[in-house]
Enzyme design. Sequence first.
Site, PDB file in Angstrom:
ATOM      1  N   ASP A 218      -1.316  -7.131   4.665  1.00  0.00           N
ATOM      2  CA  ASP A 218       0.457  -7.393   5.277  1.00  0.00           C
ATOM      3  C   ASP A 218       0.680  -7.664   6.584  1.00  0.00           C
ATOM      4  OD1 ASP A 218       0.666  -4.488   6.512  1.00  0.00           O
ATOM      5  OD2 ASP A 218       1.613  -3.982   3.991  1.00  0.00           O
TER       6      ASP A 218
ATOM      7  N   LYS B  42       6.302  -7.583   5.018  1.00  0.00           N
ATOM      8  CA  LYS B  42       7.549  -7.330   5.225  1.00  0.00           C
ATOM      9  C   LYS B  42       7.840  -8.129   5.858  1.00  0.00           C
ATOM     10  CE  LYS B  42       5.695  -3.481   2.974  1.00  0.00           C
ATOM     11  NZ  LYS B  42       5.444  -1.918   3.198  1.00  0.00           N
TER      12      LYS B  42
ATOM     13  N   MET C   9       8.532   1.639  14.205  1.00  0.00           N
ATOM     14  CA  MET C   9       9.488   0.704  14.240  1.00  0.00           C
ATOM     15  C   MET C   9      10.478   1.258  15.316  1.00  0.00           C
ATOM     16  SD  MET C   9       8.689   1.333   9.980  1.00  0.00           S
ATOM     17  CE  MET C   9       8.724   2.820  10.215  1.00  0.00           C
TER      18      MET C   9
HETATM   19  N1  SAH Z   1       0.868   3.151   8.071  1.00  0.00           N
HETATM   20  C1  SAH Z   1       0.904   2.744   9.990  1.00  0.00           C
HETATM   21  C2  SAH Z   1       2.603   2.405  10.082  1.00  0.00           C
HETATM   22  C3  SAH Z   1       3.316   1.035   9.227  1.00  0.00           C
HETATM   23  S1  SAH Z   1       4.766   1.588  10.206  1.00  0.00           S
HETATM   24  C4  SAH Z   1       0.367   3.408  10.747  1.00  0.00           C
HETATM   25  O1  SAH Z   1      -0.563   4.445  10.213  1.00  0.00           O
HETATM   26  O2  SAH Z   1      -0.261   2.769  11.984  1.00  0.00           O
HETATM   27  C5  SAH Z   1       5.262  -0.111  11.280  1.00  0.00           C
HETATM   28  C6  SAH Z   1       5.696   0.385  13.312  1.00  0.00           C
HETATM   29  O3  SAH Z   1       3.827   0.778  13.518  1.00  0.00           O
HETATM   30  C7  SAH Z   1       5.364  -0.885  14.047  1.00  0.00           C
HETATM   31  O4  SAH Z   1       6.590  -0.457  13.658  1.00  0.00           O
HETATM   32  C8  SAH Z   1       4.786  -0.188  15.410  1.00  0.00           C
HETATM   33  O5  SAH Z   1       5.681   0.788  15.587  1.00  0.00           O
HETATM   34  C9  SAH Z   1       3.312   1.053  14.896  1.00  0.00           C
HETATM   35  N2  SAH Z   1       2.369  -0.079  14.869  1.00  0.00           N
HETATM   36  C10 SAH Z   1       1.196   0.017  14.233  1.00  0.00           C
HETATM   37  N3  SAH Z   1      -0.086  -0.576  14.822  1.00  0.00           N
HETATM   38  C11 SAH Z   1       0.928  -0.483  15.887  1.00  0.00           C
HETATM   39  C12 SAH Z   1       0.064  -1.135  17.136  1.00  0.00           C
HETATM   40  N4  SAH Z   1      -1.298  -1.920  16.842  1.00  0.00           N
HETATM   41  N5  SAH Z   1       0.274  -1.223  17.912  1.00  0.00           N
HETATM   42  C13 SAH Z   1       1.569  -1.017  18.119  1.00  0.00           C
HETATM   43  N6  SAH Z   1       2.477  -0.088  17.083  1.00  0.00           N
HETATM   44  C14 SAH Z   1       1.559   0.165  15.672  1.00  0.00           C
END
Ligand code: SAH
Length: 463
Positions: free
Chosen positions: A250, A272, A385
Amino acid sequence: MEYLPIFIDLKQQDCLVVGGGDIAARKASLLIKAQAKVTLVAPELSATSKAMVDAGELSWLQGYFDPAQVEQQRLVIAATDDEDVNAAVHEAAKARNILVNVADSPEQCDFILASILDRSPIVVAVSSGGDSPVLARNLRARLETLIPPNYGKLGQLMGKYRETVKQQFSRLSQRRRFWESVLEGPVTDHMLAGREELAEQTLQQQLQNPEKNDFRQGEVYLVGAGPGDPDLLTFKALRLMQQADVVFYDRLVSKEVLALVRKEAEMVYVGKQRAWHAVRQEEINTLLLEHAKQGKRVLRLKGGDPFIFGRGGEEIETLADEQIPFQVVPGITAASGCSSYAGIPLTHRDYAQSCVFVTGQLKEGELDLNWEALVQPRQTVVVYMGLAGLPELSRQLQAHGMPADKPAALVQQGTTENQRVWISTIAELPELAEKEQPVAPTLVIIGEVTRLHKTLSWFRTKE
Ligand code: SAH
């Protein structure tokens, strides 16, 4: 070739190590691993050697080296810090035609000890011929990442069935083909994933029915791709990425990470979009299932960690119902990646004794969170998020008693070359976001620890 690599059987063989220091101990421990009977000669012992003597792993001849001690030894190693003693050991061994190694002195060595990757019965030895042991160690470390820990068990299983296979297939070429099919097939997959019994059962089935070649059962790998920097992948993630037939990824998976997927794999984007999320999720579940049922190795690659706001649980529930095998590989979650790369420790003895991760996703314009818990002092709150709902988040936290000047940070695209960090307060965060327009994904971190960014920030980006 300066040296011939050979593998010597040292079980119950006498070997002599001269020297009481750590280098001698290191060499002795290699001999012990190969089950040799080791005698250590030294007037005194370092703590490491002493511990080995106390554990009964080797015997200690207390005192100075005497040439007669090399008599009847299979191998002799000198590792003292006295050149004269080392030379005497060398000379005594040479005089009796016994193979000798003098630490750090290639010209006095009949043999050298390699850098070893031990997946017994599989052993890989790397040598630079004494030119650069550091380089040899580096190469060994690389191999370490490529060769999974259970490789040795695979070797043991193949050893166990060697005779049976030999009896069943009289021709060498048949045997070779059989073993190749084992290596490329489900037996190996099962073994490397730690399913030892299943590996053996499958091998037996394959032996009973060698003509049938679809023993492969599909499997799904639910793998955490981390926050962006490909260096943050785990060895296991990388290995499974390199054996996938089809990949569903994704939006959050960085292109640097995608570049590491096996080149032949079919790549399917299932990014998504917030609004029609629910429908799509079911579709993804079905896609994974269908491809696995076709016998494929299906890689479901997700940003961060699959079990943290990743719906990983839902995706594998369907598989569990249908008894499709799957593995879950954790990844570095955004909170960990962003906090490390922004120099913001999530906990700190002076500022925060706990840390909570919440989702800031709006449902019909509202946030349904346990506000009382979030406004507690001495804790760090990480909001995933949280960008779209930032004004609501800020308003609710203050309404529930969080001081307006509570420090808070935004981390945009953490761990990537586009990382940006803004430090502000919970009251001013919405305005800041409005003005700076951070790009997704962005993480919100709330708490006193965000102040530390100023002094602890270390990661440099283009900017
Ligand atoms: N499974 C993922 C999270 C998915 S939800 C994890 O464990 O990181 C998606 C959210 O994760 C985004 O809206 C943001 O808030 C955060 N996120 C994911 N990767 C990021 C990154 N490289 N830098 C900042 N925020 C990040």
